[in-house]
Every structure is written in C-alpha cells, then in structure tokens.
Write an enzyme that holds these catalytic residues in place. Structure first.
Site, PDB file in Angstrom:
ATOM      1  N   LYS A 114      -7.996  28.109 -35.831  1.00  0.00           N
ATOM      2  CA  LYS A 114      -7.269  28.819 -34.588  1.00  0.00           C
ATOM      3  C   LYS A 114      -6.225  30.400 -35.021  1.00  0.00           C
ATOM      4  O   LYS A 114      -5.973  30.106 -37.102  1.00  0.00           O
ATOM      5  CB  LYS A 114      -5.238  28.066 -34.461  1.00  0.00           C
ATOM      6  CG  LYS A 114      -5.231  27.952 -32.773  1.00  0.00           C
ATOM      7  CD  LYS A 114      -6.237  27.159 -32.093  1.00  0.00           C
ATOM      8  CE  LYS A 114      -5.751  27.304 -30.687  1.00  0.00           C
ATOM      9  NZ  LYS A 114      -6.640  26.807 -29.716  1.00  0.00           N
TER      10      LYS A 114
HETATM   11  P1  NAD Z   1      -2.934  31.375 -20.248  1.00  0.00           P
HETATM   12  O1  NAD Z   1      -2.700  32.047 -21.008  1.00  0.00           O
HETATM   13  O2  NAD Z   1      -4.311  31.407 -19.843  1.00  0.00           O
HETATM   14  O3  NAD Z   1      -1.972  30.735 -19.481  1.00  0.00           O
HETATM   15  C1  NAD Z   1      -0.818  29.830 -20.128  1.00  0.00           C
HETATM   16  C2  NAD Z   1      -0.374  29.315 -18.594  1.00  0.00           C
HETATM   17  O4  NAD Z   1       1.054  28.497 -18.712  1.00  0.00           O
HETATM   18  C3  NAD Z   1       0.475  30.280 -17.401  1.00  0.00           C
HETATM   19  O5  NAD Z   1       0.344  30.486 -16.310  1.00  0.00           O
HETATM   20  C4  NAD Z   1       1.985  30.546 -17.644  1.00  0.00           C
HETATM   21  O6  NAD Z   1       2.675  31.361 -17.285  1.00  0.00           O
HETATM   22  C5  NAD Z   1       2.284  29.306 -18.433  1.00  0.00           C
HETATM   23  N1  NAD Z   1       3.053  28.985 -18.972  1.00  0.00           N
HETATM   24  C6  NAD Z   1       3.914  29.821 -20.276  1.00  0.00           C
HETATM   25  N2  NAD Z   1       4.908  29.114 -20.921  1.00  0.00           N
HETATM   26  C7  NAD Z   1       4.827  28.231 -19.842  1.00  0.00           C
HETATM   27  C8  NAD Z   1       6.548  26.887 -19.943  1.00  0.00           C
HETATM   28  N3  NAD Z   1       7.214  27.706 -20.359  1.00  0.00           N
HETATM   29  N4  NAD Z   1       6.332  26.452 -18.556  1.00  0.00           N
HETATM   30  C9  NAD Z   1       5.456  26.496 -17.430  1.00  0.00           C
HETATM   31  N5  NAD Z   1       4.300  27.265 -17.838  1.00  0.00           N
HETATM   32  C10 NAD Z   1       4.075  28.014 -19.096  1.00  0.00           C
HETATM   33  O7  NAD Z   1      -3.540  30.073 -21.548  1.00  0.00           O
HETATM   34  P2  NAD Z   1      -4.390  28.839 -21.276  1.00  0.00           P
HETATM   35  O8  NAD Z   1      -5.550  29.763 -21.698  1.00  0.00           O
HETATM   36  O9  NAD Z   1      -4.803  28.302 -19.582  1.00  0.00           O
HETATM   37  O10 NAD Z   1      -3.697  27.740 -21.938  1.00  0.00           O
HETATM   38  C11 NAD Z   1      -3.242  26.966 -21.682  1.00  0.00           C
HETATM   39  C12 NAD Z   1      -2.744  25.656 -22.008  1.00  0.00           C
HETATM   40  O11 NAD Z   1      -4.945  25.074 -22.645  1.00  0.00           O
HETATM   41  C13 NAD Z   1      -2.759  26.125 -23.740  1.00  0.00           C
HETATM   42  O12 NAD Z   1      -2.368  25.225 -24.488  1.00  0.00           O
HETATM   43  C14 NAD Z   1      -4.379  26.655 -24.520  1.00  0.00           C
HETATM   44  O13 NAD Z   1      -3.948  26.301 -26.356  1.00  0.00           O
HETATM   45  C15 NAD Z   1      -4.893  24.974 -24.073  1.00  0.00           C
HETATM   46  N6  NAD Z   1      -6.381  25.430 -24.168  1.00  0.00           N
HETATM   47  C16 NAD Z   1      -6.840  26.241 -24.040  1.00  0.00           C
HETATM   48  C17 NAD Z   1      -8.561  26.384 -23.833  1.00  0.00           C
HETATM   49  C18 NAD Z   1      -8.648  27.789 -23.283  1.00  0.00           C
HETATM   50  O14 NAD Z   1     -10.366  27.568 -23.230  1.00  0.00           O
HETATM   51  N7  NAD Z   1      -8.262  28.717 -22.375  1.00  0.00           N
HETATM   52  C19 NAD Z   1      -8.806  25.655 -24.125  1.00  0.00           C
HETATM   53  C20 NAD Z   1      -8.078  24.886 -24.942  1.00  0.00           C
HETATM   54  C21 NAD Z   1      -6.991  24.353 -24.502  1.00  0.00           C
END
Ligand code: NAD
Length: 424
Positions: A114
């Site tokens: 990561k």
């Molecule tokens: P992103 O940046 O696209 O979206 C994050 C979202 O969370 C946004 O809508 C933001 O406004 C919201 N957010 C931020 N702080 C917040 C809070 N305090 N309360 C509520 N909402 C809040 O990120 P993403 O890629 O969608 O990732 C989200 C989660 O999924 C993370 O934990 C990430 O590690 C995990 N994840 C992502 C992927 C991927 O392919 N993108 C894969 C596996 C896991």
C-alpha cells in the site's frame, strides 16, 4: 518552504495494531507457529519519502509519502495509493497487510502493499497534483515495477493519477511499462471493467449472502456510506438489481428516503454540486445516523473504523458489506456477531478491484486485451469461488465470515512462506 504535516487522524485506534491483533487471533485458531506469526506480523519493507512540490504560486510544499510492502511470498506486491490528510505510516502498514490476505483469499499470485501521501487532493490544483505525483513516483521508483510492486488507485487517487505514475516510471525506463500500475485509463492500457470492479465484486458477495439467507436482492433495503469509486457504483448496481437504496452519503453528509433514492439523480447531483446533500425528495442524515438506519444491507464504503464499540450495538442491518477496508473495529465485530448480523469482510467484499487489477496486469504483460464481458465473467468466477470457500469454512469451523476468510488467506500465505523457506 512549508512542511505539510498530518492533522489529528480520524482513526480511533492504531490500524496496524488492529491488523496484527486480527492475525494473532486467526493464527491461534489455526495453531500457527509463533515464529511464523512473527514473520507475518512484520512488513517486509516500509519506505518514507519527502515530496517537495512546486505550488502554482511559486512556493514549495513538502509532502510526506509512504510505500509499504507487507509480504511477497505468493508473488509481487499489489496495493493502492491513498491521498488523504489523515494518512499515517501505520495505516499504510495495516492496509498493506490486508492486501496480502485479500490477494491470497482470491487465489491471485500477488503479495500485499500500500502507499499513501499526506495531502488533501481536493485542495491541490490539477498541475500541483501532477507534480506531486510525479515526484512521489520518482522517490519510490526503485520500489515499484511489474515484477516487484504494482500500485493502483485508492481513496483520493484515480485513473489520471495512475497515468502520471505510469508515464513517470516509463520515462525513467526509456519505454512504456504497462505492468507498473493498474487502474490506468483505457487509452493507456487500462482494463475494461476495472473502474466498476470493486463494486461489482461487492454486489456478487451481497447477492450470494442474501441467497444463503433465503432473501432476495429485489426489494432489499440498502444504505451505502461513501459515494466514491466503490460506494457510488455499488449503489448503482444494487439499484439496477431491484434493491431499494434508502440512504447514501459522502464526506459532507448523507441523504435518506425510506421509499428509495433515485441513484441516477444522486449521481447528477454529486456531479453538479460536488455533494449529495440537498437532493430533492431525500432528507439529510449524518454519516453516523446512516450507519444506524433500519435496512437489510449496510455497506460502509468510505474509511476505516466507522463501526466501533460505541455505535455497533445500534446497527439494524441484517448484513454488513465492507466495501471499505477496515470499517469495523474488532470490538464492533464481536458486537455485530453477537447480534447475529452477517459481516462480509473487506478482504472478500471489496476484492473485486484487485482481481480486475490482476487482469489488467496480465493483459498489459501480454499486450492483449479482453472484452468487458470476459472481464466480468472471470471476476464473477473468482469472487464467487472465494465467497463459497469462505462460506464453507464459516460453516465448517463455526466461525464468523471474517475469521473464515482470514483463516483461508493466512493458511495460503503461511504455506507459501514455509515452502519457500527462510533465506539464507
Ligand atoms: P474515493 O476517494 O473514490 O471515495 C471515498 C468516498 O468516501 C467519497 O465519497 C468521500 O466523500 C467519502 N468519505 C470520505 N470521508 C468520509 C467520511 N468521514 N464519512 C463518510 N464518507 C466519507 O475512494 P474509494 O476508492 O471509493 O475507496 C473507498 C474505500 O474502499 C476505502 O476504504 C478503500 O481503501 C476501499 N477500497 C477501494 C478500492 C478501489 O478499487 N477503489 C478497492 C478496495 C477497497
């Protein structure tokens, strides 16, 4: 010159300590040797770098960045890069360990890694973001590579950031290196289906879990926290499959309508105003209230530790689908389990992204690209197989889905580590 420091973190507990605690618990249930547990608790490599960046006004800001590899017993390490003001080294360590387990559970030939940069990408201009990304890439250039460690998007990063990483790495090597990063734009060797893959994998898990409980997705009431890559597509897919999406949120707050939210209208609202709050026909709820809503499926898809000892007792959902990494603390986990709530753990529920990242890496190495239907069918095969293996272990060992998933994953990594032997 200013130095950008991390503000007080949103994390209630040290995530690396929690990740190690989870591993020790699973290892004890498997009777794993202490020395092997010590090896698996440690991260193979952690690099911290300073990223001096020229800002648009001519000043220089120094950002702090990390890249951590947890384990490479099963293959090169794989894991996203997070841009967020609260990033800490221990958070990145925990996320890298979870990547090791996730790849092993999916049966794909990667270890875990990561990366993160302490910054608020929303406050940087596009050019500042590009310069910062290119310098960060240069600082970690000896750590990454298609046979070594392959980054991908995570919170705060996207396909454009991956394009800059790909370009910076390739310019330094003197030729295009498609396999250095995944989540690239389609025009640069990205994979069809990658953008939606994490949500698609979560959808397959929710469908399978509802089926196991003799429930239907059609008509199920779902609440999704986070409207980024994972949450927004998951809400869209669940809605398209007939579920009633009762609540959505982003960092500025949530919206709620027990009769169902028009997800397409929510996309439009977010695109036009940058936030969901204010969508016609939906009332405002806080992110905390969203977690406690009366619904069948709750999908936390934002950040870690949103479900904790202080609020887990109020969760009313029948199923919690962990779209985010680490949204449930161990204490909350126990409360949810005692309440009979089925938790689909992160390393299973959000693994669709890394699976299609694996496909993208394979396609890049072969320079031969697949149809989207082929990508989605292969994704379904892998995620459904992992779900069924986890479900069987959950029933056979009479344990939670999380312990079942971790058990399978740790077993596979432990086996690879043992067979490889300790060098020298
Ligand atoms: P992103 O940046 O696209 O979206 C994050 C979202 O969370 C946004 O809508 C933001 O406004 C919201 N957010 C931020 N702080 C917040 C809070 N305090 N309360 C509520 N909402 C809040 O990120 P993403 O890629 O969608 O990732 C989200 C989660 O999924 C993370 O934990 C990430 O590690 C995990 N994840 C992502 C992927 C991927 O392919 N993108 C894969 C596996 C896991």
């Amino acid at each position: 010159m200013t130095t950008v420091e991390a503000p007080a973190s949103h994390l209630r507990e040290n995530p690396y300590e929690l990740a190690k605690e989870q591993l020790v618990k699973v290892a004890a249930s498997m009777g794993l040797e202490d020395s092997l547990v010590d090896v698996l608790c440690a991260c193979k490599k952690a690099v911290a770098v300073a990223i001096p960046t020229r800002m648009d006004d001519g000043s220089v800001e120094v950002f702090e960045g990390f890249r951590v590899t947890h384990n490479i017993a099963r293959g090169p390490s794989k894991g996203g890069i997070r841009y967020h003001p609260d990033v800490t080294l221990d958070e990145v360590r925990a996320l890298s360990m979870w990547m090791t387990w996730k790849c092993a559970l999916m049966g794909i030939p990667f270890g875990g890694a990561k990366g993160g940069v302490v910054c608020d990408p929303k406050r940087l201009s596009l050019r500042e973001l590009e310069r910062m990304t290119r310098r960060y890439t240069t600082e970690i250039i000896n750590e990454i590579g298609p046979e070594r460690d392959i980054p991908a998007p995570d919170v705060g990063t996207n396909a454009s950031v991956m394009a800059w990483i790909f370009d910076t790495y390739s310019m330094n090597k003197g030729h295009s290196v498609l396999g250095v990063v995944t989540g690239k734009p389609l025009a640069l060797g990205g994979s069809l289906g990658r953008e939606e893959a994490t949500a698609r994998g979560a959808l397959y898990c929710v469908r399978a879990a509802l089926r196991k409980q003799q429930l239907e997705l059609a008509g199920a009431r779902v609440a999704v926290q986070g409207f980024g890559n994972v949450g927004s597509y998951l809400a869209r897919f669940l809605g398209e499959d007939g579920a009633t999406v009762v609540a959505l949120s982003d960092s500025s707050g949530g919206i709620y309508n027990p009769k169902g939210i028009d997800v397409a209208a929510a996309f439009a609202r977010k695109r036009e105003t940058g936030a969901l709050v204010g969508l016609r026909g939906a009332e405002a709820v806080s992110n905390e209230e969203l977690l406690m809503l009366d619904c069948d499926v709750l999908a936390p898809c934002a950040l870690e530790q949103v479900l904790h000892a202080g609020n887990a007792g109020g969760v009313k959902a029948k199923i919690v689908c962990e779209g985010a990494n680490g949204p449930t603390t161990p204490a909350a986990d126990e409360i949810l389990e005692d309440a009979g709530i089925l938790v689909l753990p992160d390393i299973l529920a959000n693994a669709g992204g890394v699976v299609v990242s694996y496909f993208e890496w394979v396609q890049g190495l072969q320079e031969y690209f697949w149809k989207e239907s082929e990508v989605n069918a292969k994704l379904n095969d892998i995620v459904t197989r992992a779900f069924n293996e986890t479900w069987d272990a959950h029933e056979r060992r009479e344990t939670s889905m999380r312990l079942a998933a971790y058990g399978l994953a740790v077993e596979r990594v432990a086996e690879a580590t043992t067979i490889r032997g300790l060098y020298p």
